[in-house]
Design an enzyme around this catalytic site. Structure first.
Site, PDB file in Angstrom:
ATOM      1  CG  PHE A 150      -0.523  -2.999  -1.309  1.00  0.00           C
ATOM      2  CD1 PHE A 150       0.110  -3.666  -2.338  1.00  0.00           C
ATOM      3  CD2 PHE A 150      -1.731  -3.528  -0.847  1.00  0.00           C
ATOM      4  CE1 PHE A 150      -0.431  -4.822  -2.893  1.00  0.00           C
ATOM      5  CE2 PHE A 150      -2.278  -4.669  -1.398  1.00  0.00           C
ATOM      6  CZ  PHE A 150      -1.627  -5.317  -2.431  1.00  0.00           C
ATOM      7  CE  LYS A 174      -2.075   6.000   6.168  1.00  0.00           C
ATOM      8  NZ  LYS A 174      -1.122   4.953   5.705  1.00  0.00           N
ATOM      9  NE  ARG A 178       0.874  -4.903   1.819  1.00  0.00           N
ATOM     10  CZ  ARG A 178      -0.051  -5.746   1.330  1.00  0.00           C
ATOM     11  NH1 ARG A 178      -1.297  -5.655   1.742  1.00  0.00           N
ATOM     12  NH2 ARG A 178       0.278  -6.655   0.449  1.00  0.00           N
ATOM     13  CB  SER A 227      -9.656  -3.326   2.062  1.00  0.00           C
ATOM     14  OG  SER A 227      -9.466  -2.746   3.328  1.00  0.00           O
ATOM     15  CB  CYS A 282      -9.420  -1.557  -7.416  1.00  0.00           C
ATOM     16  SG  CYS A 282      -9.164  -0.221  -8.573  1.00  0.00           S
ATOM     17  CD  GLU A 386     -10.542  -6.608  -3.356  1.00  0.00           C
ATOM     18  OE1 GLU A 386     -10.666  -6.189  -2.204  1.00  0.00           O
ATOM     19  OE2 GLU A 386     -10.250  -5.873  -4.327  1.00  0.00           O
TER      20      GLU A 386
HETATM   21  P1  NAD Z   1      -6.087  -1.302   3.135  1.00  0.00           P
HETATM   22  O1  NAD Z   1      -7.515  -1.002   3.325  1.00  0.00           O
HETATM   23  O2  NAD Z   1      -5.485  -2.408   3.923  1.00  0.00           O
HETATM   24  O3  NAD Z   1      -5.182  -0.014   3.420  1.00  0.00           O
HETATM   25  C1  NAD Z   1      -5.373   1.193   2.734  1.00  0.00           C
HETATM   26  C2  NAD Z   1      -4.873   2.352   3.590  1.00  0.00           C
HETATM   27  O4  NAD Z   1      -5.692   2.462   4.748  1.00  0.00           O
HETATM   28  C3  NAD Z   1      -3.454   2.225   4.089  1.00  0.00           C
HETATM   29  O5  NAD Z   1      -2.818   3.478   3.922  1.00  0.00           O
HETATM   30  C4  NAD Z   1      -3.611   1.882   5.557  1.00  0.00           C
HETATM   31  O6  NAD Z   1      -2.534   2.361   6.336  1.00  0.00           O
HETATM   32  C5  NAD Z   1      -4.889   2.607   5.914  1.00  0.00           C
HETATM   33  N1  NAD Z   1      -5.660   2.022   7.026  1.00  0.00           N
HETATM   34  C6  NAD Z   1      -5.666   0.743   7.450  1.00  0.00           C
HETATM   35  N2  NAD Z   1      -6.546   0.601   8.467  1.00  0.00           N
HETATM   36  C7  NAD Z   1      -7.109   1.817   8.678  1.00  0.00           C
HETATM   37  C8  NAD Z   1      -8.092   2.316   9.574  1.00  0.00           C
HETATM   38  N3  NAD Z   1      -8.670   1.531  10.474  1.00  0.00           N
HETATM   39  N4  NAD Z   1      -8.434   3.609   9.484  1.00  0.00           N
HETATM   40  C9  NAD Z   1      -7.868   4.422   8.573  1.00  0.00           C
HETATM   41  N5  NAD Z   1      -6.923   3.999   7.694  1.00  0.00           N
HETATM   42  C10 NAD Z   1      -6.547   2.717   7.747  1.00  0.00           C
HETATM   43  O7  NAD Z   1      -5.899  -1.577   1.546  1.00  0.00           O
HETATM   44  P2  NAD Z   1      -4.621  -2.135   0.797  1.00  0.00           P
HETATM   45  O8  NAD Z   1      -4.448  -3.581   1.112  1.00  0.00           O
HETATM   46  O9  NAD Z   1      -3.452  -1.235   0.955  1.00  0.00           O
HETATM   47  O10 NAD Z   1      -5.096  -1.989  -0.716  1.00  0.00           O
HETATM   48  C11 NAD Z   1      -5.777  -2.993  -1.406  1.00  0.00           C
HETATM   49  C12 NAD Z   1      -7.259  -2.713  -1.443  1.00  0.00           C
HETATM   50  O11 NAD Z   1      -7.490  -1.457  -2.069  1.00  0.00           O
HETATM   51  C13 NAD Z   1      -8.049  -3.719  -2.265  1.00  0.00           C
HETATM   52  O12 NAD Z   1      -9.239  -4.023  -1.598  1.00  0.00           O
HETATM   53  C14 NAD Z   1      -8.327  -2.964  -3.555  1.00  0.00           C
HETATM   54  O13 NAD Z   1      -9.480  -3.405  -4.258  1.00  0.00           O
HETATM   55  C15 NAD Z   1      -8.505  -1.583  -3.060  1.00  0.00           C
HETATM   56  N6  NAD Z   1      -8.298  -0.594  -4.110  1.00  0.00           N
HETATM   57  C16 NAD Z   1      -9.395   0.058  -4.571  1.00  0.00           C
HETATM   58  C17 NAD Z   1      -9.272   0.978  -5.593  1.00  0.00           C
HETATM   59  C18 NAD Z   1     -10.484   1.689  -6.126  1.00  0.00           C
HETATM   60  O14 NAD Z   1     -10.343   2.597  -6.930  1.00  0.00           O
HETATM   61  N7  NAD Z   1     -11.682   1.337  -5.715  1.00  0.00           N
HETATM   62  C19 NAD Z   1      -8.008   1.243  -6.131  1.00  0.00           C
HETATM   63  C20 NAD Z   1      -6.893   0.579  -5.615  1.00  0.00           C
HETATM   64  C21 NAD Z   1      -7.059  -0.344  -4.597  1.00  0.00           C
END
Ligand code: NAD
Length: 486
Positions: A150, A174, A178, A227, A282, A386
């Protein structure tokens, strides 16, 4: 009535029939912006099928012609620059300046990927034996996808998509359930650029849709950013399904302050690295490790806290605002939970961001002010996990060795920075620290589009990273040819 978002499949905007439709609210005002359907497996599969159908012709479109489509996107995105930036702020809450930065990065991805005729070249060696030549070509593979987070709703899918299609693959995004609106705006530009139907596709959705992408037999590979628990699950699932995967996870980033650091010069970017995007990056700094004696520590922490306190919090669309709200109410509650845990575990809350002071015309639901914790030890929950919010934790260390040990004890490895004027200390830090991105007198170590973007340890699952040459390797497979002519 709020507008229901559509999917973009095979070059058409199509309605989802899903009964699961969620409201997208502006976190600053509580205003209902749109409604987003959680696309069904069948709808997601239709996007993959469209991409698979488009692949043979797209793959045979010369790289220089594929690159022209990306060139065509650049002025279309420039024309929409303000609109794209405003959508990000409205659905996410970040300041308009932060959104502009994200829009700029998005365009840079197109610019870099448009160099594909040079970037995807293979290599050749004449006479591996007398009269025999060997060469390798980098070929596209088929359909790829991105499961997006998000927090950078416009940019993150573009760490992958432009490179994938430039290489001759086709793609399905996809979006985050959010913050799905920025991708819709982006795909309006793709539509106007007249890409052949099916080359790029967009579905809104959540877990079912993500699972459909990971399990579809015509899906070659998946890129994921989100995450760590989900990144780990995605990595495992894609492994089970025999698909290649880049899975970028969560983070806990450290900043080390050496006693010789040029604090006054560094403070603005330092504070921004903790509170920019309301800490929802991140690459956001989260733990400060301060070296030096008590006097240096006190002066540093007081200065940092004063600047954090002075940050103007409000509606990100107001140009004077420096920090917007958290993206939703649950995010705010999660951060408040961490603040309470920090207090319960004995840290000292020098600046309490729960005392929200914002313009009364705004909705208080998602807002927090900057927080600062002192007397934090590495084993406390707030130092380990985090938080993904505007909270800084100050730790102390007696030496650079000890600071590096503290960093290494944490399971994440996305980013770490050192502030110092001592070249030896800086060199030691960049050489030894296990993190994907290291800064020297830089708070946010965000790699440009032509460098790889990825972390280490629990922040990354995979081999090659997003962006740059790494991601071109991910989206292609080398084929070796050996020739002899009689
Ligand atoms: P999230 O893990 O909740 O969701 C990310 C995506 O995964 C969404 O599109 C969601 O629909 C999908 N998803 C959720 N459950 C799933 C499952 N069981 N199987 C497959 N897909 C699923 O993350 P968020 O809250 O949207 O984003 C924030 C997180 O992203 C933070 O932890 C942040 O550190 C991380 N982030 C990392 C980077 C990086 O480069 N390492 C960059 C941006 C954000």
């Amino acid at each position: 009535m709020a507008k229901k978002l559509k999917n973009y499949i095979n070059g058409e905007w199509v309605d989802s029939a899903s009964a699961d439709v969620r409201d997208i609210l502006n976190p600053a005002t509580g205003e209902l912006l749109s409604q987003v359907p959680m696309s069904t497996r069948d709808e997601t599969n239709a996007a993959v099928e469209a991409a698979a159908k488009a692949y043979p012709e797209w793959r045979n479109t010369p790289p220089v012609a594929r690159s022209r489509f990306l060139h065509r996107m650049i002025p279309l995105l420039e024309e929409r620059f303000n609109e794209l930036s405003q959508v990000q702020t409205r659905e996410h809450g970040k300041t308009i300046d932060e959104s502009r930065g994200e829009s700029r990065r998005a365009i840079e991805m197109m610019e870099t990927a448009s160099g594909i005729p040079s970037l995807m070249q293979g290599n050749l060696l004449e006479d591996i034996a007398s009269g025999i030549d060997e060469y390798s070509v980098n070929q596209p593979m088929g359909v790829f996808s991105c499961i997006a987070p998000f927090n950078f709703p416009l940019m993150v899918p573009l760490w992958f998509l432009p490179f994938a299609i430039a290489c001759g693959n086709t793609f399905v995004v996809k979006s985050s359930p959010r913050t799905p609106m920025s991708q819709v705006e982006l795909f309006k530009a793709f539509d106007e650029a007249n890409l052949p139907p099916g080359v790029v596709n967009l579905v809104s959705g959540d877990v079912d849709s993500a699972d459909a992408l990971m399990t579809h037999p015509k899906m070659e590979g998946v890129t994921f950013v989100g995450s760590t628990p989900v990144a780990r699950a995605v990595y495992k699932k894609c492994g089970d399904m025999g698909k290649r995967v880049i899975a970028q996870g969560g983070a806990k980033n450290y900043v080390v302050i050496m006693p010789d650091a040029m604090i006054d010069q560094a403070m603005v970017s330092l504070v921004a690295s903790f509170y920019g995007n309301a800490g929802q990056r991140c690459l956001a700094a989260s733990n400060l490790i301060v070296l030096g004696d008590d006097k240096f520590h006190r002066e540093f922490v007081d200065k940092f806290t004063r600047m954090a306190q002075a940050i103007k919090v409000g509606n990100g669309l107001d140009e004077s605002v420096q920090m917007g709200p958290l993206q939703n109410k649950a995010s705010k509650e999660r951060v408040v939970g961490y603040i309470e845990k920090g207090l319960a575990e004995g840290a000292k809350l020098t600046l309490d961001g729960r005392q929200v002071r914002i313009d009364p015309s705004l909705s208080p639901d998602c807002f927090l002010m900057p927080s600062v914790f002192e007397n934090v030890s590495p084993d406390m929950t707030i130092a380990r996990e985090e938080i993904f919010g505007p909270v800084a934790s100050v730790l102390r260390a007696g030496s650079l060795d000890e600071a590096i040990d503290i960093i290494h004890a944490n399971p994440y490895g996305n980013a770490a920075s050192i502030f110092t004027q001592n070249g030896k200390a800086a060199r030691r830090f960049q050489h030894d620290v296990v993190a994907g991105n290291v800064g020297v007198n830089i708070g946010i170590v965000a790699p440009m589009s032509f460098f790889p973007f990825g972390g280490r340890k629990d922040s990354f699952f995979g081999v090659v990273h997003g962006q740059g040459r790494d991601v071109i390797r991910f989206f292609t497979e080398p084929k070796v040819v050996i020739t002899r002519w009689f």
